[in-house]
Each structure stands twice: as C-alpha cells, then as structure tokens.
Design a protein around this motif. Structure first.
Motif, PDB file in Angstrom:
ATOM      1  N   GLU A 101       0.835  -1.194   0.000  1.00  0.00           N
ATOM      2  CA  GLU A 101       0.000   0.000   0.000  1.00  0.00           C
ATOM      3  C   GLU A 101       0.879   1.256   0.000  1.00  0.00           C
ATOM      4  OE1 GLU A 101      -3.265   0.167  -0.165  1.00  0.00           O
ATOM      5  OE2 GLU A 101      -3.533  -2.014  -0.189  1.00  0.00           O
ATOM      6  N   PRO A 102       0.379   2.386  -0.517  1.00  0.00           N
ATOM      7  CA  PRO A 102       1.149   3.634  -0.462  1.00  0.00           C
ATOM      8  C   PRO A 102       1.469   4.019   0.978  1.00  0.00           C
ATOM      9  CG  PRO A 102      -0.720   3.839  -1.965  1.00  0.00           C
ATOM     10  CD  PRO A 102      -0.903   2.551  -1.220  1.00  0.00           C
ATOM     11  N   GLY A 103       2.628   4.634   1.171  1.00  0.00           N
ATOM     12  CA  GLY A 103       3.025   5.065   2.502  1.00  0.00           C
ATOM     13  C   GLY A 103       4.182   4.252   3.048  1.00  0.00           C
ATOM     14  N   SER A 104       4.810   4.778   4.097  1.00  0.00           N
ATOM     15  CA  SER A 104       5.988   4.135   4.663  1.00  0.00           C
ATOM     16  C   SER A 104       5.655   3.154   5.775  1.00  0.00           C
ATOM     17  CB  SER A 104       6.956   5.207   5.203  1.00  0.00           C
ATOM     18  OG  SER A 104       7.414   6.027   4.144  1.00  0.00           O
ATOM     19  N   TYR A 105       4.400   3.168   6.234  1.00  0.00           N
ATOM     20  CA  TYR A 105       3.998   2.195   7.244  1.00  0.00           C
ATOM     21  C   TYR A 105       3.364   1.000   6.529  1.00  0.00           C
ATOM     22  CZ  TYR A 105       4.862   5.735  10.793  1.00  0.00           C
ATOM     23  OH  TYR A 105       5.465   6.668  11.597  1.00  0.00           O
ATOM     24  N   ASN A 106       4.211   0.084   6.122  1.00  0.00           N
ATOM     25  CA  ASN A 106       3.731  -1.049   5.345  1.00  0.00           C
ATOM     26  C   ASN A 106       3.279  -2.175   6.279  1.00  0.00           C
ATOM     27  OD1 ASN A 106       4.392   0.141   2.821  1.00  0.00           O
ATOM     28  ND2 ASN A 106       6.539  -0.349   3.197  1.00  0.00           N
ATOM     29  N   GLU A 107       1.984  -2.239   6.503  1.00  0.00           N
ATOM     30  CA  GLU A 107       1.448  -3.260   7.399  1.00  0.00           C
ATOM     31  C   GLU A 107       0.586  -4.283   6.658  1.00  0.00           C
ATOM     32  OE1 GLU A 107      -0.472  -1.586  10.759  1.00  0.00           O
ATOM     33  OE2 GLU A 107       1.142  -0.177  11.210  1.00  0.00           O
ATOM     34  N   THR A 108       0.351  -4.049   5.379  1.00  0.00           N
ATOM     35  CA  THR A 108      -0.448  -4.992   4.598  1.00  0.00           C
ATOM     36  C   THR A 108       0.334  -5.444   3.384  1.00  0.00           C
ATOM     37  OG1 THR A 108      -1.501  -3.180   3.373  1.00  0.00           O
ATOM     38  CG2 THR A 108      -2.632  -3.987   5.354  1.00  0.00           C
ATOM     39  N   PHE A 109       0.053  -6.660   2.952  1.00  0.00           N
ATOM     40  CA  PHE A 109       0.778  -7.293   1.860  1.00  0.00           C
ATOM     41  C   PHE A 109      -0.254  -7.866   0.901  1.00  0.00           C
ATOM     42  CE2 PHE A 109       3.651 -11.119   0.698  1.00  0.00           C
ATOM     43  CZ  PHE A 109       4.182 -10.430  -0.378  1.00  0.00           C
ATOM     44  N   ALA A 110      -0.310  -7.325  -0.311  1.00  0.00           N
ATOM     45  CA  ALA A 110      -1.337  -7.739  -1.268  1.00  0.00           C
ATOM     46  C   ALA A 110      -1.223  -9.204  -1.653  1.00  0.00           C
ATOM     47  CB  ALA A 110      -1.266  -6.859  -2.518  1.00  0.00           C
TER      48      ALA A 110
END
Length: 309
Positions: A101-110
């Motif tokens: 997802e956009p942004g630097s807090y990557n907490e989800t993985f498609a």
C-alpha cells in the motif's frame, strides 16, 4: 534532431507480469488413513482380538478360545514453521508498487493470500514426507520417538510380510506388483480399504506398464490426480494403487488395509489454519504454523512390503 536513448535501460514492465507461485506436490496420505485427534504427546491404539475355537458340539465342558486386548502407541512430534519478512525490503523492487500500500507504514501485503497458500502447500508436503520417512529421534525431531511408515511397514517389524523384489520397471510392473497383492494375508483380502502405496514415479511406471500391455481394463479416465496423490484401481477391484509424494525418491511399495494406519495429531485444522500477523516491533510480516504428527499401524501382520529403500 536525432533521438538518443542509449542511456536508458531496456523497458521491462515487471508490474504487468503475471506472478506464478511455486506450488509443489502437497501429498495427502492422511485422507486414506484413520485420524486420531487430541494427541498431545502419546496415546495408545487400543486393540481387541478374538481367537474363536470350534469344538464338537456335544456336552462341551472345557472352555476354549480367548479375548485379547493389546496396545500400540502413537507418539506425536511437535512441528513448527516460524518466519518473518521485512516488507520494506520490497520498496526497491516492482513489489513495492504491486504488493504494498502507499506510505511508509507497510502493514499490509497484497500477496498475503498467495503467501499463505504456499506455506500450507509446503507444510502439507513436509507432513506427508514425515508420515513415511521419519526416523525416531533424528533430524529436527531429536528426542521424539516416532517412526514413519517406511520404518514400521518393513520386514523388521514383527508380522509384516516381506516380498523379495527389485526396483519397479514399467515392462514388468504388473508382475512385480502381483507378487505383493498375492501375498496379502487371507484374513483381509475382502476388505474395501486395501491400498498399495508407492512413489508418484513408480505409479507412472505402473500406468505405463498397464498401457503398453494393452490391458483391457485400463481406462485413462480412472486415474485421479489430487494435489500430490495419484490413484487408480488395481486389476483386483478392491485394491487401490496410490502414488504419494511422501515416498518420493523411494522404491518402497507396501499394501494393506489403509484404515489400520492411524495418524495421530492434536487438531486436524492445525494443518490448514495458522497465524499470520504484522509485528510492529520488528517491522515484519510474521507467520507461525504449529502442528503435531505421528503414525503407527494397528495390525502390521496384515501388511506386505517389498522392503526396498
């Protein structure tokens, strides 16, 4: 004005490419056997056997016969997969656009669904290999006394019927397998769960042998392929032939009542359900798969083995 693109790399639209996951034969020997749930460490298979003695029916005064109870233990080994992946490592690749997802807090993985499917697939294969090839106390299972079916269904186990054989070849496959089927003990020849287990490679040799011999009973549509298990009926109608990934690389072939194999586990859903979470402390997407697994055979004397490695 001349066009100069020599400073540019060739374009490769990685985001547009289809992602192909590396799915392998999972194996599912457990669909043929008896499952015993709720085993935390060790539990017995409780066995009951009657020895019926017939006598002349005139004024019998001496009791004859017996009712015997015995046990064979199942010891389960705890098996765990635990790992974490740093999603930020994907930023400099096409995955940064395709999977995050956009942004630097990557907490989800498609690709989490694909990832979880691969984990379950690999764990299924590993468990099938364990059911067949485990050696008590070896490898990651030091301290766990649980043998696999290659160890249990062998001439070294009291009662198992060994049949001298050589490695299977297509040209003589039917004759070689007939030797094992003929050796099945008379007491179980009418059972509907008689199953001959072999590697997928040997299963293909068996099918090739049937086809090239122009056997009238061969129907290609009778071959079932289910995620690492290949199955068809042997010329003897109540014997199934099963190729399993659990015997990959092995020449061992065994035949007997499949329901008398008992696989012990804590909970069946542990094999398909597991934990996946984002760990903010390590900035990683983590997973944990935890299972317990062990196996034994209720009555080894009803099994036949070619005893090859």
């Amino acid at each position: 004005m001349a066009l100069d693109v020599s400073a540019l790399n060739d374009f490769n639209n990685e985001v547009a490419g289809e992602l192909i996951t590396k799915m392998v034969y999972g194996g599912s020997t457990m669909e043929y056997v008896t499952i015993k749930e709720g085993v935390k460490f060790q539990e017995p298979i409780n066995l009951m056997e009657v020895d019926l003695v017939l006598q002349n029916g005139t004024c019998i005064s001496t009791a004859s016969g017996s009712l015997d109870f015995s046990q064979r233990n199942i010891t389960v080994c705890p098996r765990t997969s635990f790992d974490g992946i740093c999603l930020k490592d994907m930023d400099r690749t096409y995955l940064g656009i395709a999977a995050l997802e956009p942004g630097s807090y990557n907490e989800t993985f498609a690709l989490a669904t694909n990832y979880s499917e691969l984990l379950v697939n690999q764990m299924q294969k590993a468990n099938d290999l364990f059911l067949w090839t485990a050696v008590s106390g070896s490898g990651i299972h030091t301290g766990c006394a649980s043998d696999g079916l290659i160890q249990i269904i062998s001439g070294s186990t009291t009662g198992v019927v060994p049949v001298a054989s050589t490695a299977l070849v297509a040209s003589t496959a039917l004759a070689q397998l007939d030797l094992l089927v003929t050796a099945i003990p008379d007491g179980v020849t009418d059972r509907d769960d008689l199953t001959m287990f072999m590697s997928v490679s040997n299963f293909r040799k068996f099918v090739t042998g049937i086809r090239t011999s122009n056997s009238y009973y061969f129907d290609p549509n009778s071959i079932s392929n289910r995620g690492g298990i290949m199955e068809m009926v042997y010329p003897f109608q109540n014997v199934k032939v099963v190729g399993t990934t659990g015997l990959v690389g092995s020449e061992r072939i065994v035949v007997g009542p499949a329901k008398q194999i008992v696989a012990g586990t804590d909970l069946m859903s542990d094999f398909s359900e597991f934990q996946m979470w984002y760990d903010i402390n390590t900035d990683q997407l983590r997973h944990r798969i935890a299972t317990k697994l062990g196996v034994n055979v209720a009555y080894p004397e009803f099994w036949v083995s070619n005893d090859l490695a």
